[in-house]
Scaffold this motif. Structure first.
Motif, short mmCIF file in Angstrom:
data_model
loop_
_atom_site.label_atom_id
_atom_site.label_comp_id
_atom_site.label_asym_id
_atom_site.label_seq_id
_atom_site.Cartn_x
_atom_site.Cartn_y
_atom_site.Cartn_z
N THR A 1 -3.08 0.28 -4.04
CA THR A 1 -4.42 0.02 -3.53
C THR A 1 -4.34 -0.86 -2.28
OG1 THR A 1 -6.67 -0.65 -4.15
CG2 THR A 1 -4.87 -2.01 -5.00
N GLU A 2 -5.49 -1.29 -1.79
CA GLU A 2 -5.56 -2.15 -0.60
C GLU A 2 -6.29 -3.44 -0.96
OE1 GLU A 2 -7.17 -0.10 2.84
OE2 GLU A 2 -6.26 1.80 2.19
N SER A 3 -5.99 -4.48 -0.21
CA SER A 3 -6.67 -5.75 -0.48
C SER A 3 -8.03 -5.81 0.20
CB SER A 3 -5.81 -6.93 -0.03
OG SER A 3 -5.36 -6.72 1.28
N GLY B 1 2.02 -4.20 4.90
CA GLY B 1 0.95 -4.42 5.87
C GLY B 1 1.35 -3.97 7.26
N SER B 2 0.46 -4.27 8.18
CA SER B 2 0.60 -3.79 9.55
C SER B 2 0.48 -4.96 10.52
CB SER B 2 -0.54 -2.79 9.80
OG SER B 2 -0.78 -2.67 11.17
N PHE B 3 1.15 -4.84 11.65
CA PHE B 3 1.03 -5.87 12.69
C PHE B 3 0.04 -5.44 13.78
CE2 PHE B 3 5.51 -6.57 11.16
CZ PHE B 3 5.25 -7.79 10.54
N SER B 4 -0.72 -4.38 13.51
CA SER B 4 -1.59 -3.85 14.57
C SER B 4 -3.04 -4.34 14.44
CB SER B 4 -1.58 -2.32 14.55
OG SER B 4 -2.16 -1.84 13.36
N LYS B 5 -3.31 -5.20 13.48
CA LYS B 5 -4.70 -5.66 13.31
C LYS B 5 -4.81 -7.12 13.76
CE LYS B 5 -4.50 -1.80 10.96
NZ LYS B 5 -4.62 -0.54 11.67
N SER B 6 -4.24 -8.05 12.99
CA SER B 6 -4.37 -9.47 13.35
C SER B 6 -3.24 -9.95 14.25
CB SER B 6 -4.38 -10.34 12.09
OG SER B 6 -5.45 -9.99 11.27
N VAL C 1 0.20 -3.29 -2.96
CA VAL C 1 -1.07 -3.58 -2.29
C VAL C 1 -0.84 -3.61 -0.78
CG1 VAL C 1 -2.99 -5.20 -2.04
CG2 VAL C 1 -1.93 -4.89 -4.28
N ASP C 2 -1.66 -2.85 -0.07
CA ASP C 2 -1.62 -2.80 1.40
C ASP C 2 -2.60 -3.86 1.93
OD1 ASP C 2 -2.15 -2.19 4.09
OD2 ASP C 2 -2.00 -0.03 3.78
N VAL C 3 -2.06 -4.82 2.69
CA VAL C 3 -2.88 -5.96 3.12
C VAL C 3 -3.21 -5.89 4.62
CG1 VAL C 3 -2.00 -7.46 1.29
CG2 VAL C 3 -0.81 -7.40 3.49
N ALA C 4 -3.20 -4.66 5.17
CA ALA C 4 -3.33 -4.50 6.62
C ALA C 4 -4.56 -5.20 7.20
CB ALA C 4 -3.39 -3.01 6.96
N HIS C 5 -5.68 -5.17 6.50
CA HIS C 5 -6.93 -5.57 7.16
C HIS C 5 -7.40 -6.99 6.90
CE1 HIS C 5 -7.85 -1.81 9.15
NE2 HIS C 5 -7.32 -1.21 8.08
N ASP C 6 -6.75 -7.71 6.00
CA ASP C 6 -7.19 -9.09 5.81
C ASP C 6 -6.11 -10.11 6.11
OD1 ASP C 6 -6.15 -7.87 3.41
OD2 ASP C 6 -6.52 -9.74 2.39
N THR D 1 5.94 1.05 12.57
CA THR D 1 4.47 1.06 12.51
C THR D 1 4.02 0.72 11.09
OG1 THR D 1 4.20 3.37 11.81
CG2 THR D 1 4.36 2.98 14.20
N GLY D 2 2.74 0.37 10.97
CA GLY D 2 2.18 0.12 9.64
C GLY D 2 2.14 1.41 8.83
N TRP D 3 1.82 2.50 9.50
CA TRP D 3 1.75 3.78 8.81
C TRP D 3 3.11 4.11 8.18
CZ3 TRP D 3 3.59 8.63 8.07
CH2 TRP D 3 2.73 9.55 7.48
N SER D 4 4.17 3.92 8.96
CA SER D 4 5.49 4.26 8.41
C SER D 4 5.89 3.29 7.29
CB SER D 4 6.55 4.33 9.50
OG SER D 4 6.73 3.09 10.11
N ALA E 1 -7.60 4.99 -0.81
CA ALA E 1 -6.44 4.32 -0.19
C ALA E 1 -6.04 5.06 1.08
CB ALA E 1 -5.28 4.27 -1.17
N HIS E 2 -5.43 4.32 1.99
CA HIS E 2 -5.13 4.83 3.33
C HIS E 2 -4.24 6.08 3.31
CE1 HIS E 2 -3.39 4.66 7.48
NE2 HIS E 2 -4.63 4.24 7.76
N ASN E 3 -4.42 6.87 4.33
CA ASN E 3 -3.68 8.11 4.50
C ASN E 3 -2.16 7.94 4.35
OD1 ASN E 3 -2.06 9.58 6.83
ND2 ASN E 3 -3.61 11.02 6.12
C1 LIG Z 1 -4.87 0.19 5.24
C2 LIG Z 1 -3.99 0.62 6.37
N1 LIG Z 1 -2.68 0.71 6.17
C3 LIG Z 1 -1.85 1.09 7.15
C4 LIG Z 1 -2.31 1.39 8.40
C5 LIG Z 1 -1.37 1.83 9.47
O1 LIG Z 1 -1.11 0.80 10.36
P1 LIG Z 1 -0.71 1.05 11.85
O2 LIG Z 1 -1.92 1.52 12.57
O3 LIG Z 1 -0.27 -0.28 12.29
O4 LIG Z 1 0.37 2.08 11.87
C6 LIG Z 1 -3.66 1.28 8.67
C7 LIG Z 1 -4.14 1.58 10.03
O5 LIG Z 1 -5.21 1.81 10.36
C8 LIG Z 1 -4.53 0.90 7.63
O6 LIG Z 1 -5.85 0.84 7.82
#
Ligand SMILES: Cc1ncc(COP(=O)(O)O)c(C=O)c1O
Length: 454
Positions: free
Chosen positions: A223-225, A283-288, A252-257, A152-155, A177-179
């Protein structure tokens, strides 16, 4: 799914009392975070009572679920049992690929060929050879040489920080920054510091204080992008130069862009030209990318090996499963193609329509254009009542409150996809703006009284 029309509310009358107990508006998640008492079971009960009561009133914004696929128009069920049908702005399918034929057929073929399961974690032999191509592809997409995949992106966020940072190191995070990043830092070291959101002067001050106190300490800035609760970004040039000046590393966490912004969807970091100066891109594969999963990309092999060696989330969690890997690869392929370019154009034009439609109705919209459209609401009681009204009137969105943002700065998060059409966007702007204005009219007094401690 039965035929539905947005705004259709099923079975809500019997379970949503219209008069609101002040307790349901006054209290929030954070009020239940530190219960006292030696009985760990009993002390959870007040939270359950509050969640059930707020849910029955339709005011609890969490734990809603889809009954059917999360499509453009969806049927959802609140935790209190209410059913709503609405235009769905609460799906993180930024490129609208969840039902793309290439994604579906790749996932289906992988399921048939490799099964539904991964054999174990990657270090324990559970990896899949065909995922090595995904490692190369995602590393190349973000501009680095090496990548590690996480389930997961979280992990990926938590696991990278926990894997790379040692107890004698310091971590300096953007306050918002994200949890997964906050908890990853906390699990790795007691030396966790924050800088004010996107404030490079604040970062500079913090870094120099740390460096002056400990010339040899390793420091990681995090930080995040693109922040999903504000749709805003740090100044990448400055971020990199501040880190360089004190010899800090940067994540840098690029999950959202990633996938949706920048040339070829390579994200804002790539667009800024600073990606080569970032040590860890995750980053995460759960957004785009129409699936779930996460990655860490690194410039150097050493850092990627170190995370593989010492990250609990990587070592002690099963590997991604075959249809997941195949769906991600197919989605990434679309994102990099001409079709991806068209989807990005559509995604951004729709987000811009929605921003403009809300602003023209007097609603402040936060941040920059992205898939995330964030109408600002303000006090939590106003946001909760307006949220309920949006659902009842056929618009599904998320209500964001403290601790996900500052107290008194609640906002809605609307995630726009290329599949939304103009009519839906106009309807949504009407419903959301009316809901916010109406709730402000009736509940601002309540919010002010609360702020005065009445
Ligand atoms: C900035 C950021 N990083 C990581 C994650 C975690 O990603 P995932 O939901 O794919 O586990 C999220 C999810 O909302 C997020 O917003």
């Amino acid at each position: 799914m039965m035929h539905m029309e947005a705004g259709q509310r099923v079975g809500v009358d019997e379970c949503a009392p219209r008069s609101i107990s002040p307790r349901l508006l006054e209290l929030g998640l954070a009020d239940f975070r530190d219960p006292r008492g030696s009985n760990m079971v009993a002390r959870c009960e007040p939270f359950r009572e509050w969640v059930d009561a707020a849910s029955e009133a339709g005011l609890f914004q969490f734990l809603r679920h889809h009954d059917g696929a999360p499509d453009r128009v969806s049927e959802v069920v609140g935790w209190g049992g209410q059913r709503y049908v609405g235009i769905n702005f609460a799906s993180q399918d930024y490129l609208g690929l969840a039902r793309h034929p290439a994604v579906l057929s790749a996932a289906e073929a992988a399921l048939r060929r490799f099964g539904a399961h991964s054999a174990g974690s990657e270090p324990m032999g559970g990896g899949l050879a065909f995922a090595k191509a995904l490692e190369r592809e995602i590393a190349d997409y973000v501009g680095h040489a090496h990548a590690v995949l996480f389930p997961t992106g979280w992990s990926a966020g938590f696991g990278t920080l926990q894997g790379i940072v040692r107890p004698y190191d310091a971590v300096v995070l953007d306050a918002l920054a994200h949890n997964c990043l906050q908890l990853g830092a906390k699990s790795a070291t007691d030396a966790v510091h924050h800088f004010a959101h996107n404030d490079m002067d604040s970062l500079r001050k913090r870094l120099h204080r740390l460096r002056d106190a400990s010339p040899d300490q390793a420091i990681l800035v995090v930080t995040e992008s693109l922040f999903s609760m504000d749709s805003d970004s740090p100044a990448f040039d400055r971020l990199v130069s501040e880190c360089r000046e004190v010899g800090a590393s940067l994540l840098v966490d690029v999950a959202h862009d990633l996938g949706v912004l920048g040339e070829q969807g390579r994200g804002l970091l790539w667009e800024s030209g600073c990606h080569k100066d970032v040590d860890f891109i995750m980053g995460s594969f759960s957004k785009s990318f129409a699936s779930i999963g996460g990655f860490l990309a690194t410039r150097e092999k050493g850092t990627s090996y170190y995370v593989r060696g010492f990250s609990g989330a990587y070592t002690f969690s099963n590997y991604l499963i075959p249809p997941q890997i195949a769906a991600i690869r197919a989605a990434l392929g679309v994102a990099r193609s001409d079709d991806g370019e068209a989807l990005r154009r559509d995604a951004l034009s729709r987000a811009t329509w929605l921003r403009e439609a809300l602003e023209s109705r007097g609603i402040r919209v936060l941040g920059r254009p992205s898939s995330l459209v964030i109408p600002f609401v303000g006090p939590e009681p106003v946001a909760r009542v307006a949220y309920r009204s949006c659902l009842e009137n056929g618009v599904i969105l998320n209500n964001i409150e403290y601790p996900a943002c500052r107290r008194g700065e609640a906002r809605f998060r609307m995630q726009v996809t290329p599949l939304h059409v103009q009519d839906e966007i106009e309807t949504a702007a009407n419903v959301v703006s009316a809901a916010i204005k109406d709730a402000r009219l009736h509940y601002s007094g309540f919010a002010k009284a609360r702020a005065r401690g009445a």
